[in-house]
Write a protein that holds these residues in place. Structure first.
Motif, PDB file in Angstrom:
ATOM      1  N   LEU A 120      -6.336   8.476  -8.775  1.00 37.42           N
ATOM      2  CA  LEU A 120      -5.227   8.971  -7.948  1.00 37.42           C
ATOM      3  C   LEU A 120      -4.380   7.834  -7.371  1.00 37.42           C
ATOM      4  O   LEU A 120      -3.368   8.079  -6.717  1.00 37.42           O
ATOM      5  N   GLY A 121      -4.805   6.609  -7.594  1.00 36.76           N
ATOM      6  CA  GLY A 121      -4.062   5.464  -7.079  1.00 36.76           C
ATOM      7  C   GLY A 121      -4.234   5.230  -5.596  1.00 36.76           C
ATOM      8  O   GLY A 121      -3.391   4.590  -4.958  1.00 36.76           O
ATOM      9  N   ILE A 122      -5.334   5.727  -5.040  1.00 38.79           N
ATOM     10  CA  ILE A 122      -5.585   5.560  -3.602  1.00 38.79           C
ATOM     11  C   ILE A 122      -6.020   4.120  -3.317  1.00 38.79           C
ATOM     12  O   ILE A 122      -6.961   3.614  -3.913  1.00 38.79           O
ATOM     13  N   GLU A 123      -5.322   3.494  -2.371  1.00 41.65           N
ATOM     14  CA  GLU A 123      -5.508   2.063  -2.114  1.00 41.65           C
ATOM     15  C   GLU A 123      -6.176   1.755  -0.781  1.00 41.65           C
ATOM     16  O   GLU A 123      -6.487   0.593  -0.492  1.00 41.65           O
ATOM     17  N   GLY A 124      -6.356   2.761   0.064  1.00 41.97           N
ATOM     18  CA  GLY A 124      -6.972   2.536   1.371  1.00 41.97           C
ATOM     19  C   GLY A 124      -7.608   3.807   1.890  1.00 41.97           C
ATOM     20  O   GLY A 124      -7.196   4.913   1.530  1.00 41.97           O
ATOM     21  N   MET A 163       0.844  -1.194   0.000  1.00 40.66           N
ATOM     22  CA  MET A 163       0.000   0.000   0.000  1.00 40.66           C
ATOM     23  C   MET A 163       0.878   1.242   0.000  1.00 40.66           C
ATOM     24  O   MET A 163       1.748   1.398   0.865  1.00 40.66           O
ATOM     25  N   LYS A 164       0.628   2.140  -0.958  1.00 36.82           N
ATOM     26  CA  LYS A 164       1.445   3.344  -1.099  1.00 36.82           C
ATOM     27  C   LYS A 164       0.675   4.631  -0.833  1.00 36.82           C
ATOM     28  O   LYS A 164       1.243   5.637  -0.422  1.00 36.82           O
ATOM     29  N   LYS A 165      -0.640   4.609  -1.117  1.00 36.17           N
ATOM     30  CA  LYS A 165      -1.434   5.827  -0.988  1.00 36.17           C
ATOM     31  C   LYS A 165      -2.730   5.540  -0.226  1.00 36.17           C
ATOM     32  O   LYS A 165      -3.429   4.566  -0.522  1.00 36.17           O
ATOM     33  N   ILE A 166      -3.023   6.415   0.736  1.00 31.12           N
ATOM     34  CA  ILE A 166      -4.283   6.307   1.467  1.00 31.12           C
ATOM     35  C   ILE A 166      -4.949   7.684   1.506  1.00 31.12           C
ATOM     36  O   ILE A 166      -4.305   8.703   1.231  1.00 31.12           O
ATOM     37  N   ALA A 167      -6.227   7.708   1.846  1.00 29.92           N
ATOM     38  CA  ALA A 167      -6.946   8.975   1.984  1.00 29.92           C
ATOM     39  C   ALA A 167      -7.777   8.956   3.258  1.00 29.92           C
ATOM     40  O   ALA A 167      -8.216   7.892   3.714  1.00 29.92           O
ATOM     41  N   LEU A 178      -2.275  -1.107   7.060  1.00 29.71           N
ATOM     42  CA  LEU A 178      -0.983  -1.696   6.677  1.00 29.71           C
ATOM     43  C   LEU A 178      -0.879  -3.163   7.087  1.00 29.71           C
ATOM     44  O   LEU A 178      -0.124  -3.935   6.492  1.00 29.71           O
ATOM     45  N   GLN A 179      -1.667  -3.534   8.102  1.00 34.72           N
ATOM     46  CA  GLN A 179      -1.678  -4.929   8.557  1.00 34.72           C
ATOM     47  C   GLN A 179      -2.705  -5.775   7.793  1.00 34.72           C
ATOM     48  O   GLN A 179      -2.847  -6.965   8.048  1.00 34.72           O
ATOM     49  N   GLY A 180      -3.415  -5.138   6.867  1.00 35.82           N
ATOM     50  CA  GLY A 180      -4.393  -5.877   6.069  1.00 35.82           C
ATOM     51  C   GLY A 180      -5.805  -5.875   6.624  1.00 35.82           C
ATOM     52  O   GLY A 180      -6.674  -6.587   6.119  1.00 35.82           O
ATOM     53  N   LYS A 181      -6.069  -5.065   7.647  1.00 36.46           N
ATOM     54  CA  LYS A 181      -7.427  -4.999   8.200  1.00 36.46           C
ATOM     55  C   LYS A 181      -8.298  -4.138   7.294  1.00 36.46           C
ATOM     56  O   LYS A 181      -7.826  -3.181   6.690  1.00 36.46           O
ATOM     57  N   THR A 182      -9.574  -4.445   7.235  1.00 39.22           N
ATOM     58  CA  THR A 182     -10.488  -3.677   6.395  1.00 39.22           C
ATOM     59  C   THR A 182     -11.924  -3.870   6.852  1.00 39.22           C
ATOM     60  O   THR A 182     -12.237  -4.810   7.590  1.00 39.22           O
ATOM     61  N   ASN A 183     -12.776  -2.933   6.421  1.00 38.06           N
ATOM     62  CA  ASN A 183     -14.198  -3.020   6.724  1.00 38.06           C
ATOM     63  C   ASN A 183     -14.451  -3.107   8.227  1.00 38.06           C
ATOM     64  O   ASN A 183     -15.303  -3.848   8.696  1.00 38.06           O
ATOM     65  N   CYS A 184     -13.669  -2.312   8.989  1.00 40.40           N
ATOM     66  CA  CYS A 184     -13.764  -2.360  10.440  1.00 40.40           C
ATOM     67  C   CYS A 184     -13.442  -0.994  11.027  1.00 40.40           C
ATOM     68  O   CYS A 184     -12.985  -0.085  10.327  1.00 40.40           O
ATOM     69  N   MET A 185     -13.672  -0.861  12.324  1.00 40.58           N
ATOM     70  CA  MET A 185     -13.391   0.380  13.038  1.00 40.58           C
ATOM     71  C   MET A 185     -12.307   0.167  14.077  1.00 40.58           C
ATOM     72  O   MET A 185     -12.290  -0.859  14.769  1.00 40.58           O
ATOM     73  N   TYR A 237     -16.541  -2.360  -4.179  1.00 40.99           N
ATOM     74  CA  TYR A 237     -15.291  -2.056  -4.892  1.00 40.99           C
ATOM     75  C   TYR A 237     -14.021  -2.560  -4.199  1.00 40.99           C
ATOM     76  O   TYR A 237     -12.944  -2.483  -4.789  1.00 40.99           O
ATOM     77  N   GLY A 238     -14.153  -3.037  -2.972  1.00 34.69           N
ATOM     78  CA  GLY A 238     -13.018  -3.692  -2.328  1.00 34.69           C
ATOM     79  C   GLY A 238     -11.891  -2.791  -1.885  1.00 34.69           C
ATOM     80  O   GLY A 238     -10.782  -3.273  -1.634  1.00 34.69           O
ATOM     81  N   ILE A 239     -12.130  -1.485  -1.770  1.00 35.26           N
ATOM     82  CA  ILE A 239     -11.077  -0.607  -1.254  1.00 35.26           C
ATOM     83  C   ILE A 239     -11.030  -0.750   0.263  1.00 35.26           C
ATOM     84  O   ILE A 239     -12.019  -0.466   0.948  1.00 35.26           O
ATOM     85  N   PRO A 240      -9.904  -1.198   0.809  1.00 33.56           N
ATOM     86  CA  PRO A 240      -9.811  -1.389   2.259  1.00 33.56           C
ATOM     87  C   PRO A 240     -10.132  -0.104   3.012  1.00 33.56           C
ATOM     88  O   PRO A 240      -9.622   0.968   2.675  1.00 33.56           O
ATOM     89  N   THR A 241     -10.963  -0.218   4.027  1.00 33.48           N
ATOM     90  CA  THR A 241     -11.355   0.942   4.826  1.00 33.48           C
ATOM     91  C   THR A 241     -11.342   0.588   6.304  1.00 33.48           C
ATOM     92  O   THR A 241     -11.846  -0.455   6.708  1.00 33.48           O
ATOM     93  N   VAL A 242     -10.727   1.485   7.100  1.00 31.52           N
ATOM     94  CA  VAL A 242     -10.784   1.374   8.556  1.00 31.52           C
ATOM     95  C   VAL A 242     -11.367   2.676   9.082  1.00 31.52           C
ATOM     96  O   VAL A 242     -10.970   3.756   8.663  1.00 31.52           O
ATOM     97  N   GLY A 243     -12.318   2.565   9.995  1.00 31.50           N
ATOM     98  CA  GLY A 243     -12.993   3.745  10.525  1.00 31.50           C
ATOM     99  C   GLY A 243     -12.451   4.190  11.867  1.00 31.50           C
ATOM    100  O   GLY A 243     -11.789   3.434  12.577  1.00 31.50           O
ATOM    101  N   CYS A 244     -12.740   5.448  12.211  1.00 36.06           N
ATOM    102  CA  CYS A 244     -12.468   5.996  13.538  1.00 36.06           C
ATOM    103  C   CYS A 244     -13.785   6.567  14.073  1.00 36.06           C
ATOM    104  O   CYS A 244     -14.490   7.270  13.335  1.00 36.06           O
ATOM    105  N   PRO A 245     -14.144   6.281  15.317  1.00 36.96           N
ATOM    106  CA  PRO A 245     -15.465   6.651  15.842  1.00 36.96           C
ATOM    107  C   PRO A 245     -15.585   8.134  16.194  1.00 36.96           C
ATOM    108  O   PRO A 245     -15.274   8.540  17.312  1.00 36.96           O
TER     109      PRO A 245
END
Length: 324
Positions: free
Chosen positions: A92-96, A1-5, A281-288, A116-124
């Protein structure tokens, strides 16, 4: 992973800027390019996305609101809107993604990931503290302290004039702000959506308190089934029928969503922001990323959205004990 937003969505809460700062600087620390998406999902659709650097988040940790702005997006609820958002991220090549917000934000993120499978981690990020998977949400502590300061001031005038004040606090369908500000402010009665309260109970309590107290504070959570503080006050007044007693209502409203975040909110926001980036970066996704019992935990969006978060039973008991 190189780019996140990173983006903020839904209602703003004090500490969001501290979280943005943590996401940006943690990403840079790990060698990532970090982008900020302005105006939440709407900005994702419109392509309002800019590269962020360490200096982009200087001098914001103490500020309320969100420098990335927030907006409701009806278009993102449509497949066409989400396709536009995906195309902009892909260009833009955003991967997470790091999504800062509440259950509405996480619902959108969950659907977006499934499509679309873009890994996402949330903050409450919400003052309501109603998200399962974290002991406290970003902004809750500040909102409680804002409400508490107001209650303290109302107490002074209530005591000076022997008045009964009904103070309405925010929280949507949850009573966390009402309970904690009620305990801290010495309220004689707290009304929350999670427990059934009858007007007869409030009237009986006030009549008993009149034997020892000349003034009273009743804290009402905005989502109560009996209505607003104004409506509840009218129902109580009809039953007490004492011309010597004055009843007043104060609705605190959106002042609870603004202001400088407390130290507790700044630290929580910073921890969640760092945990979100490192989770990606650890591969977590669809979680908070939240904090429970002082430890960072990752909770699936499905649980954050679908599982109720109960009030602390001891807090309800405390109100009853301390109000006598």
């Amino acid at each position: 992973m190189k780019k996140i937003a990173v983006f903020t969505s839904g209602g703003d809460s004090p500490g969001m800027n501290a979280c943005i700062r943590s996401v940006v600087r943690t990403g840079i620390f790990h060698g990532l390019e970090v982008y900020g998406i302005y105006h939440g999902y709407e900005g994702m659709i419109e392509g309002d996305i800019k590269r962020m650097y360490s200096h982009s988040v200087s001098n914001i940790v103490q500020r309320g609101g969100t420098i990335l702005k927030s907006a409701r997006s009806t278009e993102f609820r449509t497949p066409e809107g989400r396709k536009k958002a995906y195309d902009n991220l892909k260009a833009l090549g955003i991967e997470g993604l790091v999504a800062i917000g509440g259950d509405g934000t996480f619902t959108g993120a969950k659907v977006f990931y499934e499509e679309y499978g873009i890994p996402t981690v949330g903050c409450p990020g919400t003052i309501d503290n109603d998200i399962y998977g974290t002991d406290y949400t970003i902004g809750f502590d500040t909102a409680v302290n804002t409400a508490l300061e107001a209650i303290d001031k109302i107490r002074d005038t209530a005591a000076a004039h022997d008045r009964i004040f009904f103070v309405e606090v925010m929280g949507r369908d949850a009573g966390f702000i009402a309970v904690e500000s009620g305990i801290g402010g010495g309220a004689e009665f707290v009304m929350v959506p999670e427990t059934e309260t009858k007007i007869d109970q409030v009237v009986k309590s006030l009549k008993n308190l009149r034997k020892t107290k000349s003034s009273s504070i009743i804290v009402v959570a905005e989502g109560h089934s009996l209505g607003s503080a104004e409506e509840i006050m009218k129902l109580v007044k009809e039953q007490i029928k004492d011309p010597s007693k004055e009843f007043k209502v104060t609705t605190l409203g959106h002042i609870q969503r603004g202001g400088k975040p407390t130290a507790r909110d700044r630290v929580l926001a910073s921890r969640c922001g760092m945990a979100a980036v490192e989770g990606l970066l650890q591969g977590k996704t669809n979680c908070m990323a939240g904090v429970m019992k002082m430890e960072v935990v990752y909770t699936p969006f499905a649980d954050c959205i679908g599982k109720p978060k109960p009030l602390i039973a001891d807090h309800i008991k405390l109100i009853d004990i301390l109000s006598i």
